[in-house]
Design a protein around this motif. Structure first.
Motif, PDB file in Angstrom:
ATOM      1  N   ASN A   1      38.786  42.798  37.782  1.00 58.47           N
ATOM      2  CA  ASN A   1      39.569  43.797  38.502  1.00 58.47           C
ATOM      3  C   ASN A   1      38.585  44.698  39.235  1.00 58.47           C
ATOM      4  N   TYR A   2      38.857  44.990  40.514  1.00 58.26           N
ATOM      5  CA  TYR A   2      37.936  45.784  41.329  1.00 58.26           C
ATOM      6  C   TYR A   2      38.665  46.946  41.996  1.00 58.26           C
ATOM      7  N   ALA A   3      37.927  48.036  42.165  1.00 60.45           N
ATOM      8  CA  ALA A   3      38.426  49.105  43.021  1.00 60.45           C
ATOM      9  C   ALA A   3      38.477  48.590  44.454  1.00 60.45           C
ATOM     10  N   ASP A   4      39.453  49.051  45.219  1.00 61.74           N
ATOM     11  CA  ASP A   4      39.586  48.586  46.604  1.00 61.74           C
ATOM     12  C   ASP A   4      38.318  48.840  47.408  1.00 61.74           C
ATOM     13  N   SER A   5      37.624  49.923  47.103  1.00 61.55           N
ATOM     14  CA  SER A   5      36.449  50.323  47.881  1.00 61.55           C
ATOM     15  C   SER A   5      35.270  49.365  47.726  1.00 61.55           C
ATOM     16  N   VAL A   6      35.285  48.531  46.686  1.00 61.05           N
ATOM     17  CA  VAL A   6      34.145  47.634  46.446  1.00 61.05           C
ATOM     18  C   VAL A   6      34.506  46.160  46.566  1.00 61.05           C
ATOM     19  N   LYS A   7      35.774  45.854  46.772  1.00 58.88           N
ATOM     20  CA  LYS A   7      36.197  44.452  46.872  1.00 58.88           C
ATOM     21  C   LYS A   7      35.451  43.757  48.006  1.00 58.88           C
ATOM     22  N   GLY A   8      34.931  42.570  47.709  1.00 58.49           N
ATOM     23  CA  GLY A   8      34.189  41.809  48.707  1.00 58.49           C
ATOM     24  C   GLY A   8      32.712  42.160  48.775  1.00 58.49           C
ATOM     25  N   ARG A   9      32.306  43.260  48.129  1.00 60.06           N
ATOM     26  CA  ARG A   9      30.896  43.676  48.156  1.00 60.06           C
ATOM     27  C   ARG A   9      30.265  43.597  46.766  1.00 60.06           C
ATOM     28  N   PHE A  10      31.028  43.916  45.731  1.00 61.61           N
ATOM     29  CA  PHE A  10      30.513  43.940  44.363  1.00 61.61           C
ATOM     30  C   PHE A  10      31.099  42.766  43.566  1.00 61.61           C
TER      31      PHE A  10
END
Length: 121
Positions: free
Chosen positions: A57-66
């Protein structure tokens, strides 16, 4: 007791990468969820990413980067951070939900001491 030790923070230029590690040790029978949170100065601690039973599960701000990953044999969770931005600057904390022994199903939450990540523009 359970100890969480983070490593891998530091100073990096915008667009760069860092890899954080967090190893859990101590009285551990099973670790349920492991995750990363960050806290910038003057702000509340926020979720970055969690991993449980293979689900992430990822925060929207880091999706695709982390990317969060886990080595169950080593009780270790990782956070691969790419395309870092100045707004990612914060103290990053590791959290684990731990079952201490097999005779009881009680789970306990533990936090690491935090590692500083600074992204310069």
């Amino acid at each position: 007791q359970v100890q969480l030790v983070e490593s891998g923070g530091g100073l990096v230029q915008a667009g760069g990468s860092l890899r954080l590690s967090c190893e859990a040790s101590g009285n551990i029978f099973r670790i349920n969820t492991m995750g990363w949170y960050h806290q910038a100065p003057g702000k509340q601690r926020e979720l970055v990413a969690t991993i449980s039973g293979g689900r992430t599960n990822y925060a929207d701000s880091v999706k695709g980067r982390f990317t969060i990953s886990r080595d169950n044999a080593r009780n270790t969770v990782y956070l691969e951070m790419n395309s870092l931005k100045p707004e990612d600057t914060a103290v990053y904390y590791c959290k684990a939900i731990v079952q201490p022994d097999s005779t009881r199903s009680n789970m306990f939450q533990y936090w690491g001491q935090g590692t500083q990540v600074t992204v310069s523009s």
